[in-house]
Write an enzyme that holds these catalytic residues in place. Structure first.
Site, mmCIF file in Angstrom:
data_model
loop_
_atom_site.group_PDB
_atom_site.id
_atom_site.type_symbol
_atom_site.label_atom_id
_atom_site.label_comp_id
_atom_site.label_asym_id
_atom_site.label_seq_id
_atom_site.Cartn_x
_atom_site.Cartn_y
_atom_site.Cartn_z
ATOM 1 N N LYS A 183 -25.584 18.717 -102.265
ATOM 2 C CA LYS A 183 -25.501 17.301 -102.375
ATOM 3 C C LYS A 183 -26.825 16.666 -102.828
ATOM 4 C CE LYS A 183 -25.930 16.797 -97.259
ATOM 5 N NZ LYS A 183 -25.543 18.006 -97.070
ATOM 6 N N THR A 184 -28.132 17.392 -102.341
ATOM 7 C CA THR A 184 -29.271 16.941 -102.706
ATOM 8 C C THR A 184 -29.700 17.233 -104.327
ATOM 9 O OG1 THR A 184 -30.535 17.436 -100.772
ATOM 10 C CG2 THR A 184 -32.108 17.329 -102.737
ATOM 11 N N GLU A 219 -27.240 10.424 -100.326
ATOM 12 C CA GLU A 219 -26.823 11.525 -99.717
ATOM 13 C C GLU A 219 -25.883 11.040 -98.482
ATOM 14 O OE1 GLU A 219 -28.972 15.123 -98.903
ATOM 15 O OE2 GLU A 219 -30.114 14.824 -100.417
#
Length: 518
Positions: free
Chosen positions: A135-136, A179
């Site tokens: 996700k980052t 995020e």
């Protein structure tokens, strides 16, 4: 504790804004200098709220907030807390914090950072990126690409986007990229327009208890979409594909993405209204070239011919997993109105995020890479990419690994061993405990992982500094040495480089000094 107060110098609220829905409200953020908190503070102020906050350590983000006109306090003290404020905390803030304790005593409203972000995001095109891993990178490349196209998005990301120099920004555009943290269920506080789910691979089982409960939380997350919102789900991950199928069956808008085409999906057709097919064309030590095709899309604009269109994607970073993340970000950019070829071009400029295959330098012919990977699947993807890079150098792949959390080490010990077997040699340090206590896991240590790496590749060195020295001693010219984990293992790259430098007798060269890509 000695505290310092900085007084406001300017009003951060946007004159003439038609989205100042929080006028008259007051918020006090504990830990305001953190990357995530700082952008929440800016967003709340931009929506017309009165904002103050405190931080134990300060730093650039903290100083920037004061310069913008937000009242900041260095140090935590109950006297800093305005009586009328809603108090905003992260999971890291303990009940013993004097400001939180005072808020509890007074009966003031206390909300999680994610709830404050959700309030600030009202009226924006909120893109929430979730998944046990990836996700980052996905949120970072989406934020950078949208910035490159001139969209000036706001973003709150758990790592520094190298090209942007920050992980948090208050933009003037309509999009907000963030995020969405599943670890504490705080992602269920959002109501996004777009959700990107990179995977639903069970993690944080200390909190959820079972894989079924973990997957159920993502179903709840999909239900948080606003009406006509879009779920973009990675079909390469079985859990994410199950989520996509469930959401589509319930009538939600869904687009999937994976290495395969629609013919590889159940029933031979897209799940939902479209599918992004990623076709890797060329792999390199510092780049990836691929084709992206969106098939089966049914856009609400009948004049749009996006469905079936193929564009080229040339990434300036290596790794099939990074290209897969780009496919999800590409689909989100199209949904936000960016032309497909333009979005692919903008994604091509992505230079990575901090601690994701981050080049820390080279000495004695050994290149040192730092990476945040702390889940077995992440480590497998990392080491496959590292193998491609090492082969071009004619060297081996060495890993200095620090497990993160005793509970995760216990749950995935066998899989960690299998993943680390992709390296040529491994040094495992002791577990980084984070929020957990060794007393609760007396039979778990770094050796739990080391003993599960096949053959005699792995050794356990409990002390992290000793582990760094041991890893450096194994390296020889041409090798790629990676420091891996979500704890303070990142600090050990400097020790490794110092040992290698002493052996070489010269200062380490940074990537830009060598003319090599990071």
């Amino acid at each position: 504790m000695t505290t310092t107060t900085r007084t406001p110098r300017a009003d951060t609220r946007q004159a003439g804004s038609d989205r100042r829905t929080l006028s008259g409200r007051s918020f006090h953020l504990i830990g305001i200098g953190g990357a995530g908190m700082s952008v929440v503070a800016q967003l709340l102020a931009a929506r017309g709220a009165r904002v103050s906050g405190s931080d134990a350590h300060g730093g650039p983000a903290f100083d920037h907030l004061a310069d913008l006109g937000i009242a900041t306090h260095l140090g935590h003290d109950a006297t800093h807390l305005p009586a009328e404020s809603t108090v905003v905390v992260s999971t890291a803030i303990k009940e013993t914090n004097p400001e939180l304790a005072e808020a509890r005593r007074r009966g003031q409203e206390v909300i999680h950072r994610s709830q404050a972000l959700a309030l600030a995001a009202q009226g924006l095109d909120f893109v929430a990126v979730a998944g046990a891993h990836g996700k980052t990178t996905t949120s970072g490349m989406l934020a950078e690409a949208l910035t490159d196209t001139g969209a000036d998005p706001s973003f709150a990301i758990g790592g520094v986007v190298r090209a942007l120099g920050t992980g948090a920004h208050l933009g003037s555009g309509p999009a907000l990229v963030a995020e969405a943290d599943e670890s504490d269920r705080s992602f269920l506080n959002y109501s996004p327009r777009i959700e990107i789910v990179t995977n639903v691979e069970p993690d944080h089982l200390d909190s959820y208890g079972s894989a079924g409960a973990f997957e159920a939380a993502f179903v709840d997350f999909a239900h948080r979409l606003v009406p006509e919102g879009l779920l973009i789900a990675c079909a390469a991950d079985p859990g994410s594909l199950r989520l996509a199928q469930s959401a589509a069956d319930e009538g939600l808008r869904v687009v999937t993405y994976s290495f395969g085409g629609p013919d590889t999906l159940p029933g031979g057709k897209p799940v939902g209204e479209g599918h992004v097919h990623l076709d890797i064309q060329e792999r390199g030590a510092s780049s990836t070239r691929a084709l992206l095709t969106l098939t089966g899309a049914t856009d609400r604009d009948p004049t749009d011919n996006t469905g079936g269109r193929t564009v080229e994607l040339v990434l300036a970073v290596p790794g099939d997993h990074v290209a897969l993340d780009a496919a999800g970000a590409w689909a989100a950019g199209i949904e936000l109105g960016v032309e497909p070829a333009e979005m692919a071009r903008a994604l091509g400029s992505f230079g990575g995020t901090g601690r994701r295959f981050e080049d820390r330098g080279q000495a004695d012919g050994v290149r040192v890479i730092d990476d945040y990977a702390h889940h077995p699947t992440e480590i497998e993807a990392l080491l496959r990419t590292a193998r491609e890079v090492a082969q071009e150098r004619g060297g081996r792949v060495l890993v200095l690994f620090q497990p993160h959390l005793f509970s995760r080490t216990r749950a995935f010990a066998d899989r960690f061993g299998q993943a680390l077997a992709l390296a040529d040699a491994v040094v495992v340090a002791d577990v980084y405990p984070a929020r957990e206590a060794q007393a609760d896991f007396p039979d778990i240590s770094g050796d739990t992982v080391a003993r599960r790496v096949p053959g005699d590749k792995a050794s356990f060195v409990a002390d992290r500094q000793d582990a760094a020295h041991a890893a450096a001693a194994l390296a020889r010219p041409g090798d790629l040495l990676l420091t891996v984990g979500a704890g303070d293992v990142t600090e050990l790259a400097a020790i490794v480089l110092a040992d290698l430098t002493a052996r070489e007798g010269a200062a380490p060269g940074l990537p830009e000094d060598r003319g090599e890509p990071a």
